[in-house]
Write a protein that holds these residues in place. Sequence first.
Motif, PDB file in Angstrom:
ATOM      1  N   LYS A  17       0.910  -1.299  -0.061  1.00 47.09           N
ATOM      2  CA  LYS A  17       0.195  -0.168  -0.109  1.00 47.09           C
ATOM      3  C   LYS A  17       0.983   1.295  -0.034  1.00 47.09           C
ATOM      4  O   LYS A  17       0.694   2.266  -0.929  1.00 47.09           O
ATOM      5  CB  LYS A  17      -1.043  -0.097   1.061  1.00 47.09           C
ATOM      6  N   ALA A  18       1.790   1.265   0.944  1.00 47.07           N
ATOM      7  CA  ALA A  18       2.631   2.354   1.005  1.00 47.07           C
ATOM      8  C   ALA A  18       3.501   2.550  -0.460  1.00 47.07           C
ATOM      9  O   ALA A  18       3.756   3.695  -0.936  1.00 47.07           O
ATOM     10  CB  ALA A  18       3.800   2.270   2.099  1.00 47.07           C
TER      11      ALA A  18
ATOM     12  N   ASN B 156       2.477   1.643  -3.299  1.00 46.10           N
ATOM     13  CA  ASN B 156       1.341   2.092  -4.368  1.00 46.10           C
ATOM     14  C   ASN B 156       1.005   3.467  -4.231  1.00 46.10           C
ATOM     15  O   ASN B 156       1.061   4.345  -5.277  1.00 46.10           O
ATOM     16  CB  ASN B 156       0.207   1.196  -4.297  1.00 46.10           C
ATOM     17  N   ALA B 157       0.921   4.023  -2.996  1.00 47.68           N
ATOM     18  CA  ALA B 157       0.956   5.625  -2.777  1.00 47.68           C
ATOM     19  C   ALA B 157       2.117   6.159  -3.440  1.00 47.68           C
ATOM     20  O   ALA B 157       1.857   7.391  -3.815  1.00 47.68           O
ATOM     21  CB  ALA B 157       0.627   5.498  -1.429  1.00 47.68           C
ATOM     22  N   SER B 158       3.361   5.707  -3.049  1.00 46.20           N
ATOM     23  CA  SER B 158       4.476   6.459  -3.665  1.00 46.20           C
ATOM     24  C   SER B 158       4.318   6.448  -5.206  1.00 46.20           C
ATOM     25  O   SER B 158       4.568   7.600  -5.917  1.00 46.20           O
ATOM     26  CB  SER B 158       5.664   5.681  -3.206  1.00 46.20           C
ATOM     27  N   TYR B 159       3.942   5.384  -6.044  1.00 48.05           N
ATOM     28  CA  TYR B 159       3.740   5.340  -7.196  1.00 48.05           C
ATOM     29  C   TYR B 159       2.706   6.068  -7.859  1.00 48.05           C
ATOM     30  O   TYR B 159       3.053   6.949  -8.705  1.00 48.05           O
ATOM     31  CB  TYR B 159       3.585   3.876  -7.624  1.00 48.05           C
ATOM     32  N   ALA B 160       1.694   6.190  -7.065  1.00 51.31           N
ATOM     33  CA  ALA B 160       0.811   6.844  -7.530  1.00 51.31           C
ATOM     34  C   ALA B 160       0.763   8.651  -7.324  1.00 51.31           C
ATOM     35  O   ALA B 160       0.215   9.491  -8.257  1.00 51.31           O
ATOM     36  CB  ALA B 160      -0.651   6.766  -6.684  1.00 51.31           C
ATOM     37  N   SER B 161       1.516   8.872  -6.257  1.00 53.81           N
ATOM     38  CA  SER B 161       2.118  10.452  -6.210  1.00 53.81           C
ATOM     39  C   SER B 161       3.087  10.664  -7.373  1.00 53.81           C
ATOM     40  O   SER B 161       3.284  12.084  -7.279  1.00 53.81           O
ATOM     41  CB  SER B 161       2.626  10.632  -4.813  1.00 53.81           C
TER      42      SER B 161
END
Length: 87
Positions: A24-25, A27-32
């Motif tokens: 999850k962390a 993916n959040a990094s990728y999405a940002s």
Amino acid sequence: AVPAFVRTAKSDYVPGPKALATLKAGNASYASGQAPAATQKSRIQALASDGQLPMAAVLGCADSRCPVELMFNVAPGDISHAALWLE
């Protein structure tokens, strides 16, 4: 960020909740829009010589434009990926 080590068959088991939190962390990094770190050759060689111990399995699309390791910002060997081709 991608860990400084590579997870191999000699590594400790990653409990499910910790693996999910890592994914999850990442993916959040990728999405940002954060760019993933490059994988060092020595890490790939460690996977070849010591074997793999993925922390997660992912079913995904056979689309090669975005490897799952990038989407979750993890190192090669961290995810076992089964690509499905659907039309």
